[in-house]
Each structure stands twice: as C-alpha cells, then as structure tokens.
Design a protein around this motif. Sequence first.
Motif, PDB file in Angstrom:
ATOM      1  N   ASN A 173       0.820  -1.210   0.000  1.00 44.29           N
ATOM      2  CA  ASN A 173       0.000   0.000   0.000  1.00 44.29           C
ATOM      3  C   ASN A 173       0.855   1.260   0.000  1.00 44.29           C
ATOM      4  OD1 ASN A 173      -2.854   0.516  -0.151  1.00 44.29           O
ATOM      5  ND2 ASN A 173      -2.692   1.580   1.806  1.00 44.29           N
ATOM      6  N   PHE A 174       2.091   1.175   0.467  1.00 44.66           N
ATOM      7  CA  PHE A 174       2.999   2.321   0.412  1.00 44.66           C
ATOM      8  C   PHE A 174       3.233   2.719  -1.039  1.00 44.66           C
ATOM      9  CE2 PHE A 174       7.601   3.871   1.201  1.00 44.66           C
ATOM     10  CZ  PHE A 174       7.182   5.179   1.265  1.00 44.66           C
ATOM     11  N   VAL A 175       3.484   1.727  -1.886  1.00 43.24           N
ATOM     12  CA  VAL A 175       3.700   2.007  -3.311  1.00 43.24           C
ATOM     13  C   VAL A 175       2.440   2.614  -3.920  1.00 43.24           C
ATOM     14  CG1 VAL A 175       4.277   0.999  -5.544  1.00 43.24           C
ATOM     15  CG2 VAL A 175       5.374   0.138  -3.462  1.00 43.24           C
ATOM     16  N   GLU A 176       1.272   2.067  -3.533  1.00 40.71           N
ATOM     17  CA  GLU A 176       0.017   2.584  -4.066  1.00 40.71           C
ATOM     18  C   GLU A 176      -0.189   4.042  -3.661  1.00 40.71           C
ATOM     19  OE1 GLU A 176      -4.607   1.696  -3.040  1.00 40.71           O
ATOM     20  OE2 GLU A 176      -3.538   0.074  -4.060  1.00 40.71           O
ATOM     21  N   MET A 177       0.039   4.352  -2.392  1.00 41.41           N
ATOM     22  CA  MET A 177      -0.237   5.702  -1.897  1.00 41.41           C
ATOM     23  C   MET A 177       0.727   6.742  -2.444  1.00 41.41           C
ATOM     24  SD  MET A 177      -1.126   4.873   2.091  1.00 41.41           S
ATOM     25  CE  MET A 177      -1.487   6.579   2.550  1.00 41.41           C
ATOM     26  N   ARG A 178       2.001   6.395  -2.555  1.00 41.68           N
ATOM     27  CA  ARG A 178       2.979   7.414  -2.947  1.00 41.68           C
ATOM     28  C   ARG A 178       3.056   7.596  -4.454  1.00 41.68           C
ATOM     29  NH1 ARG A 178       8.014   3.366  -1.948  1.00 41.68           N
ATOM     30  NH2 ARG A 178       8.557   3.051  -4.125  1.00 41.68           N
ATOM     31  N   ASP A 179       2.515   6.628  -5.206  1.00 43.40           N
ATOM     32  CA  ASP A 179       2.731   6.645  -6.648  1.00 43.40           C
ATOM     33  C   ASP A 179       1.445   6.433  -7.437  1.00 43.40           C
ATOM     34  OD1 ASP A 179       3.806   6.537  -9.161  1.00 43.40           O
ATOM     35  OD2 ASP A 179       4.877   4.653  -8.900  1.00 43.40           O
ATOM     36  N   LYS A 180       0.733   5.319  -7.172  1.00 42.17           N
ATOM     37  CA  LYS A 180      -0.338   4.905  -8.070  1.00 42.17           C
ATOM     38  C   LYS A 180      -1.604   5.738  -7.952  1.00 42.17           C
ATOM     39  CE  LYS A 180       1.246   0.105  -8.295  1.00 42.17           C
ATOM     40  NZ  LYS A 180       0.883  -1.309  -8.035  1.00 42.17           N
ATOM     41  N   VAL A 181      -1.925   6.245  -6.750  1.00 45.54           N
ATOM     42  CA  VAL A 181      -3.220   6.925  -6.572  1.00 45.54           C
ATOM     43  C   VAL A 181      -3.388   8.129  -7.488  1.00 45.54           C
ATOM     44  CG1 VAL A 181      -3.576   6.164  -4.186  1.00 45.54           C
ATOM     45  CG2 VAL A 181      -2.301   8.280  -4.620  1.00 45.54           C
ATOM     46  N   ALA A 182      -2.284   8.692  -7.951  1.00 45.37           N
ATOM     47  CA  ALA A 182      -2.372   9.872  -8.810  1.00 45.37           C
ATOM     48  C   ALA A 182      -2.522   9.527 -10.287  1.00 45.37           C
ATOM     49  CB  ALA A 182      -1.121  10.742  -8.609  1.00 45.37           C
ATOM     50  N   SER A 183      -2.422   8.246 -10.644  1.00 40.38           N
ATOM     51  CA  SER A 183      -2.414   7.894 -12.060  1.00 40.38           C
ATOM     52  C   SER A 183      -3.818   7.664 -12.597  1.00 40.38           C
ATOM     53  CB  SER A 183      -1.575   6.628 -12.284  1.00 40.38           C
ATOM     54  OG  SER A 183      -2.300   5.487 -11.895  1.00 40.38           O
ATOM     55  N   PRO A 184      -4.069   8.025 -13.854  1.00 38.87           N
ATOM     56  CA  PRO A 184      -5.372   7.761 -14.475  1.00 38.87           C
ATOM     57  C   PRO A 184      -5.704   6.276 -14.521  1.00 38.87           C
ATOM     58  CG  PRO A 184      -4.109   9.345 -15.777  1.00 38.87           C
ATOM     59  CD  PRO A 184      -3.178   8.803 -14.743  1.00 38.87           C
ATOM     60  N   VAL A 185      -4.689   5.417 -14.708  1.00 39.44           N
ATOM     61  CA  VAL A 185      -4.920   3.972 -14.749  1.00 39.44           C
ATOM     62  C   VAL A 185      -5.468   3.488 -13.408  1.00 39.44           C
ATOM     63  CG1 VAL A 185      -3.810   1.715 -14.960  1.00 39.44           C
ATOM     64  CG2 VAL A 185      -3.179   3.572 -16.525  1.00 39.44           C
ATOM     65  N   PHE A 186      -4.880   3.968 -12.296  1.00 39.04           N
ATOM     66  CA  PHE A 186      -5.348   3.577 -10.964  1.00 39.04           C
ATOM     67  C   PHE A 186      -6.789   4.022 -10.754  1.00 39.04           C
ATOM     68  CE2 PHE A 186      -6.126   4.548  -6.510  1.00 39.04           C
ATOM     69  CZ  PHE A 186      -5.758   3.370  -5.882  1.00 39.04           C
ATOM     70  N   ARG A 187      -7.094   5.258 -11.144  1.00 36.71           N
ATOM     71  CA  ARG A 187      -8.455   5.764 -10.951  1.00 36.71           C
ATOM     72  C   ARG A 187      -9.457   4.969 -11.776  1.00 36.71           C
ATOM     73  NH1 ARG A 187      -5.639  10.769 -11.213  1.00 36.71           N
ATOM     74  NH2 ARG A 187      -6.415  11.188 -13.318  1.00 36.71           N
ATOM     75  N   ALA A 188      -9.064   4.601 -12.984  1.00 38.53           N
ATOM     76  CA  ALA A 188      -9.952   3.790 -13.826  1.00 38.53           C
ATOM     77  C   ALA A 188     -10.175   2.418 -13.204  1.00 38.53           C
ATOM     78  CB  ALA A 188      -9.352   3.648 -15.226  1.00 38.53           C
ATOM     79  N   ARG A 189      -9.106   1.838 -12.655  1.00 38.85           N
ATOM     80  CA  ARG A 189      -9.240   0.533 -12.010  1.00 38.85           C
ATOM     81  C   ARG A 189     -10.190   0.595 -10.827  1.00 38.85           C
ATOM     82  NH1 ARG A 189      -4.402  -1.706  -8.746  1.00 38.85           N
ATOM     83  NH2 ARG A 189      -5.815  -1.416  -6.982  1.00 38.85           N
ATOM     84  N   LYS A 190     -10.104   1.684 -10.050  1.00 42.47           N
ATOM     85  CA  LYS A 190     -10.994   1.834  -8.897  1.00 42.47           C
ATOM     86  C   LYS A 190     -12.451   1.976  -9.345  1.00 42.47           C
ATOM     87  CE  LYS A 190      -8.473   1.379  -5.302  1.00 42.47           C
ATOM     88  NZ  LYS A 190      -8.736   0.246  -4.380  1.00 42.47           N
ATOM     89  N   ARG A 191     -12.676   2.688 -10.442  1.00 39.81           N
ATOM     90  CA  ARG A 191     -14.049   2.814 -10.947  1.00 39.81           C
ATOM     91  C   ARG A 191     -14.594   1.445 -11.361  1.00 39.81           C
ATOM     92  NH1 ARG A 191     -11.986   7.712 -13.184  1.00 39.81           N
ATOM     93  NH2 ARG A 191     -11.553   6.695 -15.186  1.00 39.81           N
ATOM     94  N   ILE A 192     -13.756   0.645 -12.015  1.00 34.99           N
ATOM     95  CA  ILE A 192     -14.176  -0.701 -12.412  1.00 34.99           C
ATOM     96  C   ILE A 192     -14.457  -1.552 -11.178  1.00 34.99           C
ATOM     97  CG2 ILE A 192     -13.386  -2.839 -13.502  1.00 34.99           C
ATOM     98  CD1 ILE A 192     -11.799  -1.031 -15.467  1.00 34.99           C
ATOM     99  N   GLU A 193     -13.597  -1.433 -10.181  1.00 38.38           N
ATOM    100  CA  GLU A 193     -13.756  -2.202  -8.955  1.00 38.38           C
ATOM    101  C   GLU A 193     -15.073  -1.852  -8.261  1.00 38.38           C
ATOM    102  OE1 GLU A 193     -10.364  -3.825  -6.150  1.00 38.38           O
ATOM    103  OE2 GLU A 193     -10.748  -1.712  -5.723  1.00 38.38           O
TER     104      GLU A 193
END
Length: 443
Positions: A361-381
Amino acid sequence: MTGERDEIAVVGAGLAGCLLACFLARRGHPVALYERRPDPRSGAPERGRSINLALSERGLDALRRIGLAEQVMADALPMRGRMIHPVVGSPGFQSYSVSGDRAINSISRGALNNALLEAAAKLPGVRIAFEHRLVGLDPGTATMTFETPGGAVTAGARVVLGTDGAGSAVRGQLLAHDLVTESVDFLDYGYKELTIPPLGGDFALDPGALHIWPRGTSMMIALPNPDRSFTCTLFWPTHGTASFASLGSAAAIERHFAQHYPDLPPIAPNLVDDYQHNPVGVLGTVRCDPWQVDGRVALLGDAAHAIVPFYGQGANCAFEDVVELDRCLDECAGDWSAALPLFQQRRQDNAEAIARMALANFVEMRDKVASPVFRARKRIEHALERALPGRYVSQYELVSFSTVPYAQVRRRVRQQYQVVGLAAAGLAAVVGAAVALGLRRRG
C-alpha cells in the motif's frame, strides 16, 4: 520481591497493553501493568511522534467488547476517502467504499491511550506501575527486574505478556536467552511530522478525508484532529536527493515545499520550524518466532509483529490480537500453556498478511493513486461491487471495514482478480471472434 505470583504481568501500557489489561481484568485475573514512561495522563505528548491514528472496524470491534467504542468515537473524525493533492491543479477525492458512506476514523493516539488506561485503572485487580523499565527477565520463572527512580526492583508473575512495541524489551530478553529469533527489515524511508493549524478557527482542509500528496518516490499525508488542526506526516527517503538528508537550511526547505507541495506553505506557518526540530522516525517490519515460550511468556501487537503504517492497521491489528487471545483463553478453559500456542497459530499468518499488504500500500499511496490507470481501475472495482454485492469486495473494504482475517483477505482478493481476469479474457475472446466473423462475412 514486589508483586504477586498469581498476577498476569503486562509489560507496556500503550494501546495494546491497556486494552489487554481490560480484557484480562474482566476475566477475573489480577493484572500488573508496567510502563517505562511516566503516567501519560500527566504530561504533554512527545513532539513530532504520531499524535493520531486511523481506527477502523477491527479496532472498533475490540473496543465494543469492553464498552468503550461509543466514548472513543465521540472525538473521532470520520474520513470517507482520500483527497489527492497534485503538484498542479485541484485536489481530487477518491471514496474508500462503493457506497461512499464507510469511513476510517482519525483519532488522537494519546486520547485513546488515556481512555484505555483510565478504563483499566478502574477495574478491580489492576495495579499500574509507571517508570518501570524492564531490564531483566527469567523466562523459566517469569521473574522480572525493573529499573525505577528508586532503584532496581524485582517482581514475579504467573504469566508475562509483552505489549511494549516494536523495540520490545520483553522480546529483547527472550532474544538474550536464545528463545526466539528475530528479523527487522527497515525501509530506506523515514517519517517526520508537521502541523497545519486551524485557519480562522476552522479546518484549513476538508476534515472528511485523509489527504495525500503522492510524489512518486515519496509522499505526505494529513489527518484531521478534533482541535481543527491536521497532523501531516512526510514519508521520504533517508538518503539521496529530495530526502531528509538533503534539506538543511530554512531557504532550502522553503524552496522544496514551494516546488513540490505548493499548497502547504500558505496553511502551515510553522512548517520550517517543525521540519527542523521534529525528529525523523524509522520505518520497518519486525518478525519473530516463536511469539511465546512455554505458556509463560508471550508477545502481542508490535512486540511480536510490527508493520509499516501505510494501511493504518498497526493499532487495529494489535487490538485484534487481544480479541483473539481472549477467544483462545475461552476455548482453552483459561489454560495459558494451551492458549498461547493456539494464539500464535491463529494470528501469525494474519500478521504476515497485513505486513505484506501494508508494504504494497505504500507504493500505491505514494505513486499509483495519482495515475489515471489507478483511478480507472478503482471505478471498475466499484462497478463490480455494485454489480456483485457481497461476492466481489475490494481489498480495502475487507481490510478496513470487516473483521475477515487478513490472510483470508489476501486469498479472496487473489481469487477475485483471477475470476475477473478470466472473465475479461473471455469477453475479449468473444469480441475478437465476433469481429473476425464480421470481417469474413464482409469478405
């Protein structure tokens, strides 16, 4: 020798130790609660050291069992999602749950500790000894030696339970007797706390969110406090450029924050002073084995399995340890020699699971949460959760809003991803076949 041989000794009067004392006293055990520091109710918190935490369902479940949840939650601030602060542009909100109404709770660590300490002190059979630093332990007899302001004292106990944190003195004594093995994996990151004071008597930021400034290889977070301030925590590399070691002068600090966290300096007037004077804490994962010796000495919480803070589960996991130990004592009819090995058997895999999830989750918080790919994945989830209620549940919801064992969470999430992956592959194959068939017909 001070103390009574039939007492259960709890070494460490932090969150887990005080909660454990409450559970044990309610079982009818005489409890001696030892703490190396002075009474925390009579002093100010140490500067720059974790003044708040995120309390979620696992911790609340433990507090409900001793009737403290309602009292503790009176001063909690619910955070229903993440507010992501980019370098340029406006912050964006990401809900933690598909319904948008579930929240983790920002709460004062000191206030929670004091509430638990007060609850323990009021229970019959509990005695509390402050300024008692453990310097010796005979695991065979459960005899302890403490340094106190009045000199060295010894105390006996029926069972010794170490709840004294990641740097556990109890674990150190077991190591000295070659009764446990230990590994400590430090990150090349440290943490430093800053403060955003109230602005015009109100919160300077939205208090309904956990604020994150993701910056790729580093980040900052901020949690709201009841006094309308925010506690910010920097998680930065300890060495290299853009690290704690690279910023010294006030001018350098001001330039760095103006460039990388431009919305912070206008609302943090003590930024430079906090940065220069608050300490840098270490981050790491502690593992040891076994957690208990001969049913007489045992470790719980961070003393047995400290984790990094990036899932907000350290205190919640420790509280769950206490609940599980209580359950094991029930099932073993109060037989410590049976209950303590059973406790380790049930909790060790779960502790390892949340340790791994916290690092990820450290990697997710410091890096991935800002990416469009991450946001799209969360919408799908979230769409899958709405379409398959109860059958598809995100990892975050299972960790933060349920008491499903952590190891079971990891297995379930892997299975969900496999099913979704197969479904996606099947859908792609169907679409591909239809396209190919259409092309042949046109030909």
